[in-house]
Write a protein that holds these residues in place. Structure first.
Motif, PDB file in Angstrom:
ATOM      1  N   LEU A 271       0.840  -1.208   0.000  1.00 16.11           N
ATOM      2  CA  LEU A 271       0.000   0.000   0.000  1.00 16.11           C
ATOM      3  C   LEU A 271       0.873   1.256   0.000  1.00 16.11           C
ATOM      4  N   THR A 272       0.388   2.285  -0.666  1.00 15.94           N
ATOM      5  CA  THR A 272       1.085   3.564  -0.577  1.00 15.94           C
ATOM      6  C   THR A 272       0.654   4.247   0.726  1.00 15.94           C
ATOM      7  N   ARG A 273       1.410   5.242   1.133  1.00 13.56           N
ATOM      8  CA  ARG A 273       1.044   5.971   2.358  1.00 13.56           C
ATOM      9  C   ARG A 273      -0.329   6.629   2.186  1.00 13.56           C
ATOM     10  N   GLN A 274      -0.581   7.105   0.958  1.00 12.83           N
ATOM     11  CA  GLN A 274      -1.875   7.746   0.709  1.00 12.83           C
ATOM     12  C   GLN A 274      -3.021   6.743   0.833  1.00 12.83           C
ATOM     13  N   GLN A 275      -2.798   5.524   0.300  1.00 12.47           N
ATOM     14  CA  GLN A 275      -3.853   4.500   0.403  1.00 12.47           C
ATOM     15  C   GLN A 275      -4.149   4.176   1.875  1.00 12.47           C
ATOM     16  N   MET A 276      -3.086   4.100   2.670  1.00 12.62           N
ATOM     17  CA  MET A 276      -3.300   3.821   4.105  1.00 12.62           C
ATOM     18  C   MET A 276      -4.093   4.954   4.752  1.00 12.62           C
ATOM     19  N   ARG A 277      -3.779   6.183   4.359  1.00 13.92           N
ATOM     20  CA  ARG A 277      -4.451   7.335   4.985  1.00 13.92           C
ATOM     21  C   ARG A 277      -5.913   7.424   4.548  1.00 13.92           C
ATOM     22  N   ASP A 278      -6.185   7.082   3.275  1.00 13.44           N
ATOM     23  CA  ASP A 278      -7.547   7.247   2.745  1.00 13.44           C
ATOM     24  C   ASP A 278      -8.500   6.131   3.176  1.00 13.44           C
ATOM     25  N   ALA A 279      -7.957   4.933   3.414  1.00 11.40           N
ATOM     26  CA  ALA A 279      -8.844   3.785   3.661  1.00 11.40           C
ATOM     27  C   ALA A 279      -9.630   3.947   4.955  1.00 11.40           C
ATOM     28  N   ARG A 280     -10.872   3.456   4.962  1.00  9.49           N
ATOM     29  CA  ARG A 280     -11.639   3.401   6.223  1.00  9.49           C
ATOM     30  C   ARG A 280     -11.301   2.095   6.957  1.00  9.49           C
ATOM     31  N   VAL A 281     -11.073   1.027   6.158  1.00  9.02           N
ATOM     32  CA  VAL A 281     -10.754  -0.266   6.778  1.00  9.02           C
ATOM     33  C   VAL A 281      -9.514  -0.839   6.082  1.00  9.02           C
ATOM     34  N   ILE A 282      -8.520  -1.221   6.872  1.00 10.46           N
ATOM     35  CA  ILE A 282      -7.350  -1.926   6.330  1.00 10.46           C
ATOM     36  C   ILE A 282      -7.481  -3.388   6.766  1.00 10.46           C
ATOM     37  N   LEU A 283      -7.596  -4.268   5.776  1.00  8.34           N
ATOM     38  CA  LEU A 283      -7.866  -5.689   6.043  1.00  8.34           C
ATOM     39  C   LEU A 283      -6.591  -6.503   5.958  1.00  8.34           C
ATOM     40  N   TRP A 284      -6.371  -7.356   6.939  1.00  5.74           N
ATOM     41  CA  TRP A 284      -5.249  -8.297   6.872  1.00  5.74           C
ATOM     42  C   TRP A 284      -5.549  -9.324   5.787  1.00  5.74           C
ATOM     43  N   GLN A 285      -4.495  -9.821   5.121  1.00  5.76           N
ATOM     44  CA  GLN A 285      -4.719 -10.757   4.014  1.00  5.76           C
ATOM     45  C   GLN A 285      -4.796 -12.205   4.533  1.00  5.76           C
ATOM     46  N   GLY A 286      -5.870 -12.495   5.258  1.00  5.14           N
ATOM     47  CA  GLY A 286      -6.076 -13.864   5.752  1.00  5.14           C
ATOM     48  C   GLY A 286      -7.434 -14.358   5.312  1.00  5.14           C
ATOM     49  N   HIS A 287      -7.608 -15.662   5.355  1.00  5.57           N
ATOM     50  CA  HIS A 287      -8.912 -16.233   4.978  1.00  5.57           C
ATOM     51  C   HIS A 287      -9.071 -17.615   5.610  1.00  5.57           C
ATOM     52  N   CYS A 288     -10.279 -18.113   5.574  1.00  6.54           N
ATOM     53  CA  CYS A 288     -10.545 -19.471   6.053  1.00  6.54           C
ATOM     54  C   CYS A 288     -10.608 -20.405   4.850  1.00  6.54           C
ATOM     55  N   SER A 289      -9.798 -21.461   4.896  1.00  2.26           N
ATOM     56  CA  SER A 289      -9.747 -22.359   3.735  1.00  2.26           C
ATOM     57  C   SER A 289     -11.016 -23.205   3.615  1.00  2.26           C
ATOM     58  N   VAL A 290     -11.781 -23.314   4.670  1.00  3.98           N
ATOM     59  CA  VAL A 290     -13.056 -24.052   4.590  1.00  3.98           C
ATOM     60  C   VAL A 290     -14.112 -23.150   3.928  1.00  3.98           C
ATOM     61  N   HIS A 291     -14.240 -21.931   4.426  1.00  2.00           N
ATOM     62  CA  HIS A 291     -15.338 -21.082   3.946  1.00  2.00           C
ATOM     63  C   HIS A 291     -15.092 -20.470   2.568  1.00  2.00           C
ATOM     64  N   THR A 292     -13.823 -20.365   2.172  1.00  2.00           N
ATOM     65  CA  THR A 292     -13.591 -19.810   0.829  1.00  2.00           C
ATOM     66  C   THR A 292     -13.807 -20.875  -0.253  1.00  2.00           C
ATOM     67  N   ARG A 293     -14.156 -22.082   0.142  1.00  2.00           N
ATOM     68  CA  ARG A 293     -14.517 -23.104  -0.857  1.00  2.00           C
ATOM     69  C   ARG A 293     -15.909 -22.842  -1.454  1.00  2.00           C
ATOM     70  N   PHE A 294     -16.716 -22.076  -0.744  1.00  2.00           N
ATOM     71  CA  PHE A 294     -18.083 -21.850  -1.250  1.00  2.00           C
ATOM     72  C   PHE A 294     -18.042 -20.845  -2.400  1.00  2.00           C
ATOM     73  N   LYS A 295     -18.842 -21.164  -3.444  1.00  2.00           N
ATOM     74  CA  LYS A 295     -18.810 -20.362  -4.664  1.00  2.00           C
ATOM     75  C   LYS A 295     -20.229 -19.924  -5.043  1.00  2.00           C
ATOM     76  N   VAL A 296     -20.301 -18.816  -5.778  1.00  2.00           N
ATOM     77  CA  VAL A 296     -21.608 -18.329  -6.246  1.00  2.00           C
ATOM     78  C   VAL A 296     -22.279 -19.386  -7.119  1.00  2.00           C
ATOM     79  N   SER A 297     -21.488 -20.110  -7.911  1.00  2.00           N
ATOM     80  CA  SER A 297     -22.077 -21.138  -8.793  1.00  2.00           C
ATOM     81  C   SER A 297     -22.807 -22.217  -7.981  1.00  2.00           C
TER      82      SER A 297
END
Ligand code: 13P
Ligand code: SF4
Length: 400
Positions: A245-271
């Motif tokens: 992220l640039t310093r500006q992106q950090m300053r502008d964002a309302r939420v900064i999300l860590w890049q983590g996920h659940c391997s069980v729940h990300t298996r679900f798909k719109v299809s």
């Protein structure tokens, strides 16, 4: 018609055991207390437990629990298998179980049938004389592992330095005690999937930006519920300088999300949701908020495990539910609602492999050890970490 997708496999198999633990332990006739002390380093299970039938294990757990009486309380997360849940004094989602742990003032042992971060939380919330036990020490959470404490501390330092005052660290329960302590010490808070929106509101009353760890999907889904536009939420990329992220992106964002996920729940798909709607035009699709933004948007409802159970239980007889969460829970909901059709959205079902590590053989082992005066797999959090982690957890417990 309830649809049961998969029956659990018992007794413990060599393959299952070797995946979780070292199995080079010879059969032995040493007294249990000695065996346990010798085995604890590698979390080896005495071989004789592996050979026991499901009936024998159930009988031994029942017997040990009865003999321990009020000295022990067993907590079971909803993702545990039925063979464990049947022995739970309390079952619930991670929020409810943390409340249960905090309210068990008399029990000497809290046996947490769940994963490591839940047991740590229980240790923080219980009194110093109480011992929290995780039956299989290797039962972690792959999402929590995506947020190593040192990486998060470094990111926090950089974000706080870049944006100055007004950033509130919020961590999902699925994180280390040290990350919870970071939040406690810096005006932040813990959340679970059942109170994430209320916790975000709490945070935005105190600051203008949230740093959310570790589940980017829960964070994004919660931000959307509060009306925050997607473009005002950025991901702190792991393994990238400054999170990419640039310093500006950090300053502008309302939420900064860590890049983590659940391997069980990300298996679900719109299809899968589209397929469920094709098969059952009246289906109600209910998913856990650890699913991706697209999946949550395509579902009818989303919420914690407790919410999912309540929604199906309250459904009219004959109704149809397609569920996006862990399979042990979906199967149990299906069994307990025989007047409804309940199925998992993912046809290639995937249990949470770490929750699944709590096999009855481990539960029997730790309970019988207690009877012989051997405490194995006690989870402890050092006092300094616990002090600030408790601050963040107690803030959470007061948020409505
Ligand atoms: P709950 O807070 O809904 O129990 O979820 C915990 C968890 O680990 C979900 O993956
Ligand atoms: Fe962790 Fe996902 Fe398992 Fe929950 S379901 S314990 S988030 S790996």
């Amino acid at each position: 018609m309830a649809v049961i997708v998969r029956e659990p496999v018992l007794p413990i198999t060599e393959i299952e055991h070797s995946a979780f633990c070292r199995t080079d332990e010879p059969l032995t006739s040493k007294p249990l207390v000695e065996e346990i002390t010798a085995n604890v380093r590698w979390q080896r299970l005495p071989q004789r437990y592996m050979a026991m039938s499901p009936e024998e294990l159930a009988g031994r757990i029942r017997d040990a629990k009865a003999r321990l009486g009020t000295r022990v309380v067993i907590l079971g997360h909803h993702y545990q298998r039925d063979e464990i849940i049947q022995f739970a004094d309390f079952r619930g989602d991670s929020f409810l179980l943390s409340q249960n742990a905090a309210s068990q003032k008399d029990a000497e042992f809290i046996v947490f049938c769940g994963v490591h971060f839940m047991a740590e939380t229980a240790d923080i919330l219980t009194a110093p004389h109480q011992k929290v036990i995780l039956p299989n020490i290797t039962a972690g959470c792959s999402m929590a592992d995506m947020a190593p404490t040192d990486e998060v501390l470094d990111a926090w330092d950089e974000i706080a330095e870049t944006v100055g005052e007004g950033v509130i660290p919020v961590t999902y329960m699925n994180s280390t005690a040290a990350i919870k302590a970071l939040c406690g010490e810096n005006g932040g808070i813990v959340c679970t999937s059942s109170n994430a929106a209320a916790v975000f509101r709490w945070a935005f009353e105190r600051g203008r930006k949230v740093f959310f760890i570790p589940d980017q999907h829960l964070g994004r889904n919660t931000g959307v519920k509060l009306g925050i536009p997607l473009e005002e939420m950025v991901v702190w990329g792991r393994f990238k300088p400054s999170g990419g992220l640039t310093r500006q992106q950090m300053r502008d964002a309302r939420v900064i999300l860590w890049q983590g996920h659940c391997s069980v729940h990300t298996r679900f798909k719109v299809s899968q949701i589209e397929e469920a709607r094709r098969r059952y035009p009246d289906v109600k699709v209910v998913v856990h908020p650890e699913c991706t933004r697209e999946v949550v948007a395509a579902a009818d409802m989303d919420g914690s495990t407790e919410f999912i159970i309540r929604t199906v239980n309250q459904g009219a007889p004959g109704s149809v539910f397609g569920i996006g969460t862990e399979i042990s829970l979906v199967n149990r909901i299906a069994k307990e609602n025989p007047d409804k059709t309940v199925f998992c959205l993912d046809p290639v079902v995937c249990p949470c492999s770490t929750m699944y590590r709590i096999h009855p053989a481990y539960l029997a082992w730790v309970l019988e050890g207690m009877l012989e005066g051997a405490v194995v797999n006690q989870i402890t959090v050092d006092q300094e970490t616990a002090r600030y982690a408790r601050v963040a957890l107690e803030r959470m417990l007061t948020v409505r």
